[in-house]
Design a protein around this motif. Structure first.
Motif, PDB file in Angstrom:
ATOM      1  N   PRO A 323       0.810  -1.216   0.000  1.00 55.95           N
ATOM      2  CA  PRO A 323       0.000   0.000   0.000  1.00 55.95           C
ATOM      3  C   PRO A 323       0.850   1.276   0.000  1.00 55.95           C
ATOM      4  N   VAL A 324       0.356   2.261  -0.725  1.00 51.49           N
ATOM      5  CA  VAL A 324       0.920   3.615  -0.727  1.00 51.49           C
ATOM      6  C   VAL A 324      -0.235   4.579  -0.514  1.00 51.49           C
ATOM      7  N   HIS A 325      -0.080   5.488   0.449  1.00 49.80           N
ATOM      8  CA  HIS A 325      -1.142   6.454   0.734  1.00 49.80           C
ATOM      9  C   HIS A 325      -0.565   7.868   0.716  1.00 49.80           C
ATOM     10  N   GLY A 326      -1.339   8.790   0.150  1.00 51.92           N
ATOM     11  CA  GLY A 326      -0.925  10.189   0.123  1.00 51.92           C
ATOM     12  C   GLY A 326      -1.983  11.102   0.703  1.00 51.92           C
ATOM     13  N   GLU A 327      -1.539  12.110   1.459  1.00 49.84           N
ATOM     14  CA  GLU A 327      -2.437  13.115   2.017  1.00 49.84           C
ATOM     15  C   GLU A 327      -2.169  14.458   1.355  1.00 49.84           C
ATOM     16  N   CYS A 328      -3.196  15.081   0.827  1.00 52.08           N
ATOM     17  CA  CYS A 328      -3.132  16.427   0.253  1.00 52.08           C
ATOM     18  C   CYS A 328      -1.990  16.522  -0.771  1.00 52.08           C
ATOM     19  N   GLY A 329      -0.877  17.172  -0.435  1.00 44.86           N
ATOM     20  CA  GLY A 329       0.232  17.250  -1.371  1.00 44.86           C
ATOM     21  C   GLY A 329       0.729  15.890  -1.802  1.00 44.86           C
ATOM     22  N   GLY A 330       0.767  14.945  -0.866  1.00 43.60           N
ATOM     23  CA  GLY A 330       1.159  13.586  -1.206  1.00 43.60           C
ATOM     24  C   GLY A 330       0.174  12.936  -2.157  1.00 43.60           C
ATOM     25  N   TYR A 331      -1.106  13.213  -1.975  1.00 38.60           N
ATOM     26  CA  TYR A 331      -2.159  12.717  -2.874  1.00 38.60           C
ATOM     27  C   TYR A 331      -1.933  13.253  -4.282  1.00 38.60           C
ATOM     28  N   MET A 332      -1.598  14.547  -4.397  1.00 38.27           N
ATOM     29  CA  MET A 332      -1.365  15.151  -5.707  1.00 38.27           C
ATOM     30  C   MET A 332      -0.200  14.482  -6.424  1.00 38.27           C
ATOM     31  N   VAL A 333       0.847  14.141  -5.669  1.00 36.27           N
ATOM     32  CA  VAL A 333       2.017  13.510  -6.273  1.00 36.27           C
ATOM     33  C   VAL A 333       1.708  12.087  -6.712  1.00 36.27           C
ATOM     34  N   LEU A 334       0.766  11.435  -6.074  1.00 36.26           N
ATOM     35  CA  LEU A 334       0.341  10.107  -6.505  1.00 36.26           C
ATOM     36  C   LEU A 334      -0.459  10.168  -7.802  1.00 36.26           C
ATOM     37  N   GLY A 335      -0.915  11.363  -8.175  1.00 35.37           N
ATOM     38  CA  GLY A 335      -1.737  11.528  -9.355  1.00 35.37           C
ATOM     39  C   GLY A 335      -0.945  11.509 -10.656  1.00 35.37           C
ATOM     40  N   THR A 336      -1.663  11.806 -11.734  1.00 34.91           N
ATOM     41  CA  THR A 336      -1.068  11.779 -13.069  1.00 34.91           C
ATOM     42  C   THR A 336      -0.288  13.045 -13.381  1.00 34.91           C
TER      43      THR A 336
END
Length: 436
Positions: A323-336
């Motif tokens: 599993p890899v989880h991102g919050e806010c800025g981390g979520y954006m980096v997980l994106g395309t």
């Protein structure tokens, strides 16, 4: 027993942080152990607190946390000589709907803990009316006790005299007055957690602030007004499960924010945390069983993150099996992709289909209550998570399955539902606690 106080004000931007840091450093310079807390979900101020005191500061939040969790967190002040809780916004400002133990207002913490309040009052453009405001705050809620006030941005000795006389007539102690022409303030810039290379600069600024405040505020009188406080044993601690046994945590200037109490709760539950720097083109520890990308300021480093092929490929390889989880800025980096403020589009890791943009800034701010539709590291479907969202990005595309049903503090449904795809999950809110 510690001397305990809450530092608050009628509104934001009056000088709460400045006074808190100055008092903390001034008393520390006298040889006292000072412990700070932050009321509410703000994540920048605790880093300044730590720089001023040499002790980690944590958030206490009546909307997201129950009384047991708050009691558990403040018990870290048991060995301190002085305990200071810095408020957020105005003293009674919170959300409209009550949360776990309150509305998120600073007054909730003051009443719950029995700590008196020192108000920072800015009398700019007024004189005796400042006393009416202070008296109104003193009398608004019976369980909240006012210790006295510190005036900030006073225009002249005559101005100070007018305000002081009115406050004394109202039965309110005045601990000091800071002149407007010598106003002191912290730099307004992206800080997140205070980075190591900034500590000398921040430390010097706090020292100057402490000297200035000590010249104009009666520190002994402030200390005498404090409550004598001894923490009571907490019936329960934090309800925060670690996302895994061994956690690879992104940690650098682009991923600088995770609530301190979260890391402490993970470690207390037996988890091990290893850090890596995406900006240095590092990859998650191969022995970790989960990777966590916290919030921060990826928009300031989007070009470098896009160019760091080793980090991006290493994270994608990790996510194939774990599993890899991102919050806010981390979520954006997980994106395309992430489009920066100049309109330049940068390729991100592509673990999720999320596309975000800072080209048209729009503030998203507030508490969030999420009910998980699928598991995320540390939490099962159906779990109710409380958190806080604060960012300026807009969603261009969010094509993956939603991670949760998300509402704000009023119960309104939010479009920022988070996403899930394969082993990757992400949310725009920063997790504070799970409902019991």
């Amino acid at each position: 027993m510690a001397a305990a106080l809450v530092i608050s004000a009628p509104a934001s931007g009056v000088g709460k942080t400045t006074l808190t840091l100055a008092l903390a450093r001034a008393w520390r310079n006298r040889g006292l152990n000072v412990q700070c807390f932050k009321s509410g979900p703000d994540y920048i101020d605790p880093a300044f607190h730590a720089a001023a005191t040499g002790r980690a500061s944590v958030n206490v939040d009546s909307w997201a946390m129950d009384r047991g969790a708050i009691a558990h967190l403040v018990s870290r002040g048991a060995d301190a000589d002085v305990v200071l809780a810095e408020g957020s916004m105005g003293l009674f400002d919170g959300v409209a709907a009550r949360g776990v133990s309150g509305t998120g207002a600073t007054a909730d913490i003051a009443e719950m803990l029995g700590w008196p309040v020192v108000l920072v009052i800015d009398p700019s453009g007024q004189a005796q009316t400042a006393a009416a405001i202070a008296a109104g705050l003193r009398d608004y809620r019976a369980g909240v006790r006012l210790a006295g006030v510190v005036l900030n941005r006073v225009a002249s000795p005559r101005h100070e005299d007018l305000v002081r006389r009115a406050l004394v007539d109202a039965g309110i102690a005045v601990f000091g007055a800071l002149p407007r022409h010598a106003e002191i303030s912290l730099p307004k810039r992206h800080l997140g957690l205070v980075q190591a290379e900034e500590r000398a600069e921040i430390g010097q600024l706090i020292d100057e602030t402490a000297r200035f405040v000590a010249e104009h505020v009666d520190l002994d009188a402030v200390l005498r007004s404090a409550a004598r406080w001894l923490p009571q044993p907490a019936a329960n601690g934090l309800n925060v499960a670690p996302p895994g046994q061994r956690i690879a945590l992104a940690r650098d200037a682009a991923f600088s924010f995770v609530y301190p109490h979260m890391l402490e709760a993970w470690r207390a539950a037996g988890a091990e945390i290893s850090t890596f720097s995406p900006l240095a083109d590092e990859t998650p520890d191969a022995s970790a069983d989960v990777c966590w990308l916290p919030g921060g300021y990826p928009e300031l480093h989007a070009g470098k993150l896009a160019a760091n092929a080793r980090f991006r490929s290493g994270l994608r390889a990790f996510a194939e099996t774990r599993p890899v989880h991102g919050e806010c800025g981390g979520y954006m980096v997980l994106g395309t992709s992430l489009t920066d403020a100049d309109g330049l589009r940068h390729e991100m890791t592509g673990l999720l289909g999320l596309e975000t943009s800072f080209a048209k800034r729009r503030m998203h701010l507030g508490y969030r209550l999420a009910e998980l539709a699928a598991p995320m590291p540390g939490h099962q479907p159906g779990a109710r998570l409380r958190g806080h969202e604060f960012h300026y990005s807009t969603i261009v595309a969010q094509p993956d399955a939603p991670l949760a049903v998300v509402h704000d503090a009023t119960g309104a449904a939010m479009a920022e539902t988070g996403s899930r795809r394969g082993h990757a999950t992400g949310t725009f809110f920063h997790l504070i606690a799970e409902d019991r």
